[in-house]
Structure formats: structure tokens, C-alpha cells
Motif scaffolding. Structure first.
Motif, PDB file in Angstrom:
ATOM      1  N   UNK A  57      21.424  15.669   0.364  1.00 57.12           N
ATOM      2  CA  UNK A  57      20.551  16.809   0.071  1.00 57.12           C
ATOM      3  C   UNK A  57      20.103  17.503   1.354  1.00 57.12           C
ATOM      4  N   UNK A  58      19.800  16.719   2.385  1.00 53.75           N
ATOM      5  CA  UNK A  58      19.386  17.311   3.662  1.00 53.75           C
ATOM      6  C   UNK A  58      20.533  18.085   4.299  1.00 53.75           C
ATOM      7  N   UNK A  59      21.749  17.565   4.214  1.00 56.25           N
ATOM      8  CA  UNK A  59      22.905  18.277   4.759  1.00 56.25           C
ATOM      9  C   UNK A  59      23.136  19.596   4.029  1.00 56.25           C
ATOM     10  N   UNK A  60      23.001  19.565   2.713  1.00 53.98           N
ATOM     11  CA  UNK A  60      23.151  20.805   1.936  1.00 53.98           C
ATOM     12  C   UNK A  60      22.104  21.824   2.381  1.00 53.98           C
ATOM     13  N   UNK A  61      20.867  21.367   2.548  1.00 51.72           N
ATOM     14  CA  UNK A  61      19.796  22.268   2.983  1.00 51.72           C
ATOM     15  C   UNK A  61      20.090  22.843   4.369  1.00 51.72           C
ATOM     16  N   UNK A  62      20.608  22.023   5.269  1.00 56.00           N
ATOM     17  CA  UNK A  62      20.920  22.500   6.621  1.00 56.00           C
ATOM     18  C   UNK A  62      22.090  23.473   6.610  1.00 56.00           C
ATOM     19  N   UNK A  63      23.109  23.176   5.809  1.00 57.49           N
ATOM     20  CA  UNK A  63      24.302  24.030   5.788  1.00 57.49           C
ATOM     21  C   UNK A  63      23.970  25.427   5.299  1.00 57.49           C
TER      22      UNK A  63
END
Length: 315
Positions: A57-63
């Protein structure tokens, strides 16, 4: 006017009974498919360790948005774990995602059809007005009659309640595309389907994604009402807290809904302008590619502007 009454409710009840009696097989298929989708997604979210889901979820938010949202996602989901709400939170997330996907799959084609056909638009407008103004609790009554108690009536009611903004904003986006751009495509011989795919949908995508964002937010707002129908998740915990006047349980479950809502809202809002957020990973990659192209163009430009030398004539 004493004694005069139009029995609309009785007529609707008769129609519901007829559907229940004659379309029972179709309702069973819908119930099986919905239960399978929600249960499968719930298992997929709960099978890995919670840290894996938080990192994804954090990676999706960063991307798509920013590294700040990625940090906020880790903190928010960590708080959900700390409140011992991970399982009901993932159950709610699965319900919301399945409901939103179903609503979008219905809303976007309807919005496109409405934008391209005035007769369809004239029929859909009052229907959408009716769907948006009808109290959400009313949708649960026929849904429970058709599908019984559980996640299925909650999801069906959620889809119906969340559908209208997706249709309206898709129609608005398609109709808002510059007519001169469409006419230019027609002048080059593009067919209606090509114009839709190549011109209208790309230009209308920010508005369509705003509609998807609203669909997800409305679907999440139905979590509590879905809990009244017996759907597992944070909504069911809120209903239990209300019935027992359990303030701590109600506050924690409500906070869990808010944290999930903030994450979904920020991510889906950023999808409409993917690559344009300066703090996102996509934005960083886009800027680097643009800079590399500019550097390459500037390196080629002096060579192309240099005067050609005429070879000396020999006698």
C-alpha cells in the motif's frame, strides 16, 4: 380525500415477490459470484503478513502520489494494526473494492452511452436523481429479501448507492471534450470508436477518475449500512457498538474507516493525473525522461545549426 391512497409500496412488494419467485436461479448465481469475489479478495488480503500489505500500500501511494502519503499510509495502517482491527479493516476494504469495481464497470459504459445519446441521457437523468436521493437504508430491504443476511445484500446496496456519480462524471467528461478536437479526428477519417478510444476517453480521464473517486468514497460510506445487513468488517463493529453503547469500540472502528477512506481517496484522486505529481515516483521518472530528451535535443541542435563547409576545389 379520506380513504384515498395510492398503494405504491404494495405494488413494489408485489414486484419484489415476483422477482423472488421467478428469478431465484439468477439471484443464486449473483449471490455465489459476489460471495466468491469478496471472500477471495479478503483471503488475498489476509493471507500474507500484515507488513507485506502495508508495504504494498505504501509503494502504491509513493508511485502515484508522494512519498509523504507513503509514510502516512504506513502510520495509518500501523495504527489499524495497533488497534487490533486488521482483519475487519481488510474485510471492509475487500467489500469496498469489489463494490467499486462492479459500480465502475456499470457506470462508465452507461456514462459513455448517455454522453453519445440524448434519448438515453433523458431517461437516465431522473433515474440517477431517484437513486441519489433515496435513503440508503431503503436499498437494504429488497436486497435482504433477495439475498438474505450477509455480505451480498450489503454489496448490492452499496453498488446501487455508489453508482450515480460514476455515470454523471463519465458523461460530463465525455461531453466536455473540445468539439474541435473531435471534429479534427472526424476530418482525418477516424471512426466513432477510434475517436472514443483515442480522443474522448484520454481527454476525459481526469473527470472520469474523479467519478471513480466518488464511487469509492460512497461505497466506503456504506460500510456501516452493509454491516446492518450482516456483512463482516468495520461497519459491523460500528453497528455492534451502537447496539451496546460501546463508545471505545465505536470510536476505534470509525477511525479505522476514516484511515482507509483517506488512503483510497488520495490514491484514486492521484490516478487521474498519474505522473504529474512532483513528489510521486512516476512524476520523478517523467521529469528525468523529459530532461534527458531535452538534453539530447540540445546536444543535436548545435551540430545541426553549424554551417556546412564547402570542400576546397583542387586544380
Amino acid at each position: 380525500m379520506d380513504g384515498f391512497r395510492i398503494p405504491i409500496g404494495t405494488w413494489v412488494a408485489t414486484g419484489v415477490d415476483w422477482i423472488k419467485a421467478n428469478l431465484d436461479g439468477l439471484l443464486d448465481v449473483v449471490s455465489f459470484v459476489v460471495s466468491f469475489l469478496v471472500d477471495s479478495l479478503t483471503r488475498a488480503l489476509l493471507s500474507p503478513h500484515f507488513a507485506v500489505i502495508i508495504v504494498i500500500a505504501a509503494l502504491i501511494a509513493w508511485v502515484v502520489r508522494s512519498w509523504q502519503l507513503a509514510i502516512g499510509t504506513v502510520v495509518s495502517f500501523g495504527l489499524i494494526v495497533a488497534m487490533n482491527l486488521w482483519v475487519p479493516a481488510m474485510q471492509t476494504l475487500a467489500l469496498v473494492l469489489v463494490a467499486a469495481i462492479v459500480a465502475v464497470l456499470i457506470a462508465v459504459p452507461l456514462g459513455i452511452w448517455s454522453a453519445r445519446n440524448s434519448s438515453v441521457r433523458a431517461v437516465l437523468k431522473p433515474v440517477l436523481d431517484f437513486m441519489q436521493t433515496m435513503p440508503a437504508f431503503v436499498y437494504l430491504i429488497p436486497a435482504i429479501v433477495f439475498f438474505g443476511i450477509g455480505v451480498v445484500p450489503g454489496l448490492v446496496a452499496t453498488v446501487i448507492f455508489a453508482l450515480p456519480p460514476g455515470v454523471r462524471l463519465t458523461e460530463l467528461g465525455i461531453r466536455g471534450v473540445d468539439s474541435e478536437t473531435v471534429e479534427a479526428g472526424q476530418a482525418f477519417g477516424a471512426k466513432p470508436g477510434q475517436i472514443l478510444r483515442g480522443i474522448q476517453l484520454p481527454l476525459a480521464m481526469p473527470t472520469i477518475m474523479a467519478g471513480v473517486n466518488q464511487v469509492i468514497m460512497l461505497a466506503l460510506s456504506m460500510a456501516v449500512i452493509a454491516g446492518m445487513a450482516g456483512a463482516d468488517g468495520l461497519g459491523k463493529m460500528v453497528v455492534e457498538a451502537i447496539s451496546t453503547i460501546n463508545i471505545p469500540k465505536g470510536v476505534e472502528a470509525g477511525l479505522g474507516v476514516v484511515l482507509i477512506a483517506v488512503f483510497l481517496d488520495r490514491v484514486t484522486a492521484a490516478l487521474g493525473s498519474a505522473g504529474q505529481n512532483p513528489s510521486s515516483l512516476l512524476g520523478t521518472i517523467t521529469r528525468r525522461r523529459t530532461k534527458q530528451r531535452a538534453d539530447a535535443a540540445s546536444a543535436v541542435s548545435p551540430a545541426s545549426d553549424a554551417p556546412e563547409r564547402t570542400p576546397a576545389l583542387t586544380h
